[in-house]
Design a protein around this motif. Structure first.
Motif, mmCIF file in Angstrom:
data_model
loop_
_atom_site.group_PDB
_atom_site.id
_atom_site.type_symbol
_atom_site.label_atom_id
_atom_site.label_comp_id
_atom_site.label_asym_id
_atom_site.label_seq_id
_atom_site.Cartn_x
_atom_site.Cartn_y
_atom_site.Cartn_z
ATOM 1 N N ARG A 256 0.807 -1.224 0.000
ATOM 2 C CA ARG A 256 0.000 0.000 0.000
ATOM 3 C C ARG A 256 0.840 1.274 0.000
ATOM 4 N N GLU A 257 2.058 1.209 0.545
ATOM 5 C CA GLU A 257 2.924 2.388 0.568
ATOM 6 C C GLU A 257 3.332 2.813 -0.833
ATOM 7 N N HIS A 258 3.218 1.890 -1.788
ATOM 8 C CA HIS A 258 3.798 2.122 -3.109
ATOM 9 C C HIS A 258 2.755 2.154 -4.224
ATOM 10 N N VAL A 259 1.510 2.433 -3.870
ATOM 11 C CA VAL A 259 0.460 2.606 -4.877
ATOM 12 C C VAL A 259 0.036 4.069 -4.886
ATOM 13 N N TYR A 260 -0.773 4.434 -5.848
ATOM 14 C CA TYR A 260 -1.187 5.818 -6.012
ATOM 15 C C TYR A 260 -2.240 6.208 -4.973
ATOM 16 N N PRO A 261 -2.383 7.508 -4.706
ATOM 17 C CA PRO A 261 -3.419 7.940 -3.744
ATOM 18 C C PRO A 261 -4.825 7.515 -4.143
ATOM 19 N N GLU A 262 -5.088 7.383 -5.449
ATOM 20 C CA GLU A 262 -6.432 7.018 -5.906
ATOM 21 C C GLU A 262 -6.694 5.517 -5.832
ATOM 22 N N THR A 263 -5.665 4.723 -5.631
ATOM 23 C CA THR A 263 -5.804 3.266 -5.609
ATOM 24 C C THR A 263 -6.520 2.827 -4.336
ATOM 25 N N ARG A 264 -7.390 1.840 -4.476
ATOM 26 C CA ARG A 264 -8.101 1.279 -3.320
ATOM 27 C C ARG A 264 -7.979 -0.238 -3.360
ATOM 28 N N ILE A 265 -7.575 -0.830 -2.240
ATOM 29 C CA ILE A 265 -7.467 -2.287 -2.120
ATOM 30 C C ILE A 265 -8.154 -2.693 -0.813
ATOM 31 N N HIS A 266 -9.116 -3.610 -0.890
ATOM 32 C CA HIS A 266 -9.776 -4.094 0.323
ATOM 33 C C HIS A 266 -9.964 -5.602 0.238
ATOM 34 N N TYR A 267 -10.009 -6.240 1.416
ATOM 35 C CA TYR A 267 -10.166 -7.694 1.450
ATOM 36 C C TYR A 267 -10.894 -8.123 2.715
ATOM 37 N N VAL A 268 -11.467 -9.334 2.646
ATOM 38 C CA VAL A 268 -11.994 -10.019 3.823
ATOM 39 C C VAL A 268 -11.582 -11.482 3.734
ATOM 40 N N ILE A 269 -11.326 -12.078 4.882
ATOM 41 C CA ILE A 269 -11.039 -13.510 4.939
ATOM 42 C C ILE A 269 -12.379 -14.231 5.083
#
Length: 492
Positions: A256-269
């Motif tokens: 996450r430190e190395h993606v763009y401000p507009e990038t969104r990544i979410h997850y659930v187990i």
């Protein structure tokens, strides 16, 4: 099954009906005797049907790909009106296409009707379960979306018949928008290919033409397969699938430190094992990755897949990836946006009673947010597209096949959390229905414009071709992949 209503809304029925019907003579004076006047008069005649459908779908509150009663209710109305209905299209039992007329131009109207799990509520300004025990809810207002769009299609059909307008109107019943599935698989099946234009709307907390593209997205799961063993007696004989999931998630969180401000990544187990004293031999994690365009989504998706592969190698497990669905960013079409803006300003925003505004303020007070009530203004259309915001929509797939535009109408109190019980409560009220009626008017007027104004169609098509560079649509998912029906995914 009938929704539970506050007594105040039953008492306000007569007042609301007066406000709806009071629109007709003003329309007739401004529009004359042409098809625009006719289509608006037909919307007014359809207000009771729009209300009935809105409340029926709110009551059913069916989630993605199991919207059988909801789709059936819309189909029944369309079939009675003389539409030819094709059911179960694109391999989805709750998807359908309803067609009236023949030949060009072909105008598409999109309708959604899926609800969300866990956000059910009575239509009251506080957290209160429904008396029938249903815990699902229309926290995104798709009950109003489906009813308003069908109302527009019916009114447009009647105006076409009354004035002998050539062309075709096609209502698309698109399931599973909340899981960003329905239109993706319908687009892959070619169901939008012959459209001259497509129109859509969405419930919201403001009344405005859509002018930001949202985010492209990939929706995928990663499964890990290990070896079970006793967690105390012989853990050395085990290979933990849960360790692989945790290692993958850790890698993504470092990413996450190395993606763009507009990038969104979410997850659930979604599956992490069955008992603490058993080394989990199976685990699954569900991811969304979003960004401002497909290129950046694919870039980060590939990166995450490498992290998953590394997690499997590190934990001596096997892994499998399934790309459930993917979407582009919304391809905005300025000529259609301007046509919608003109008609939105012509129709005006919903007119709320003081009792309805009091409902909204009481709801906001309960949530501890600013007590602004329902917003009543129309947002101006900015000269240029606004920055990407919010989530993703499968309407984007239609927008890369044909000129497409949409708008929102106020149906819920300002400042409340979306996809929540509070939005569900608003969407089960007469105030919410008013938004659906406004949407039906705007879509119906713009549909008449598209049927009768070849210049508008040409401008929209030319703008579309310039933005896409004439490139054919490419689905984000594999060509031969079937829809992820509940029977194959383990539930809705």
């Amino acid at each position: 099954m009938r929704p539970v209503h506050c007594n105040v809304y039953a008492a306000l029925f007569g007042c609301a009906l007066f406000l709806f019907c009071g629109f007709v003579p003003v329309v007739r004076a401004q529009e004359g005797a042409g098809p625009r006047a006719t289509v608006l008069e037909e919307v007014e005649a359809l207000v009771p049907e729009i209300r009935r459908l809105s409340m029926a779908l709110w009551s059913y509150a069916e989630t993605a790909l199991v919207e059988h009663r909801s789709a059936g209710a819309l189909i029944d109305v369309l079939a009675r009106e003389g539409f030819t209905v094709e059911r179960g299209v694109a391999g989805m039992p709750t998807a359908f296409v309803a067609t009236y007329g023949q030949g060009a131009p072909v105008i598409g109207i999109l309708a959604e009707y899926d609800a969300l799990p866990g956000v059910g509520n009575a239509p009251v300004p506080e957290r209160r379960a429904r008396e029938d025990g249903v815990d699902r809810g229309h926290g995104c207002g798709h009950n109003l979306f489906g009813a308003g769009s069908v109302g527009a299609a019916l009114a447009l059909k009647r105006a076409m018949a009354a004035h002998g307008l050539p062309g075709t109107v096609r209502l698309y019943g698109t399931p599973a928008e909340e899981t960003v599935v329905g239109k993706v698989y319908m687009a892959k099946a070619g169901l939008f290919d012959d459209l001259d234009a497509a129109l859509e709307w969405h419930p919201g907390t403001e009344t405005a033409v859509r002018n930001q593209p949202g985010r492209a997205m990939n929706n995928f799961t990663v499964e890990f397969f290990g070896q079970a063993a006793h967690g105390a007696s012989d853990p050395w004989n085990g290979r933990s699938a849960l360790d692989a999931v945790e290692l993958m998630n850790h890698g993504v969180n470092l990413m996450r430190e190395h993606v763009y401000p507009e990038t969104r990544i979410h997850y659930v187990i979604t599956d992490g094992g069955g008992a603490p004293n058993v080394v989990p031999e199976y685990a699954r994690v569900w991811y969304y990755v979003r960004d401002i365009n497909r290129e950046r989504v694919e870039r980060f998706y590939d990166w995450i897949l490498k992290i998953a592969e590394g997690a499997a190698l590190a934990t001596r497990t096997e892994h499998r990836v399934f790309l459930t669905t993917g979407v582009h960013e919304y391809n905005l079409n300025r000529p259609l946006q301007e046509a919608l803006q003109r008609n939105l300003e012509r129709v005006g925003p919903p007119v709320f009673t003081e009792e309805e505004q009091d409902f909204a303020r009481r709801l906001q007070r309960f949530l501890g947010v600013q007590e602004d009530g329902f917003r009543t203004e129309i947002k101006p259309l900015a000269d240029a597209p606004e920055p990407p915001s919010g989530g993703s929509t499968d309407v984007a797939e239609v927008s890369y096949i044909t000129p497409t535009a949409g708008f929102s109408v106020t149906t819920a109190a300002a400042n409340i959390p979306w996809h929540s019980w509070a939005a569900t409560a608003c969407h089960g009220t007469e105030a919410g229905v008013k938004g659906a009626v406004v949407a039906a008017r705007v879509i119906a007027l713009t549909g008449v414009d598209l049927l009768t104004d070849a210049g508008l169609r040409t401008r929209a098509r030319d703008f579309f071709r310039e933005k896409t560079g004439g490139k054919p649509y490419q689905p984000p998912i594999p060509k031969d992949q079937p829809p992820p029906l509940p029977e194959t995914t383990g539930g809705d």
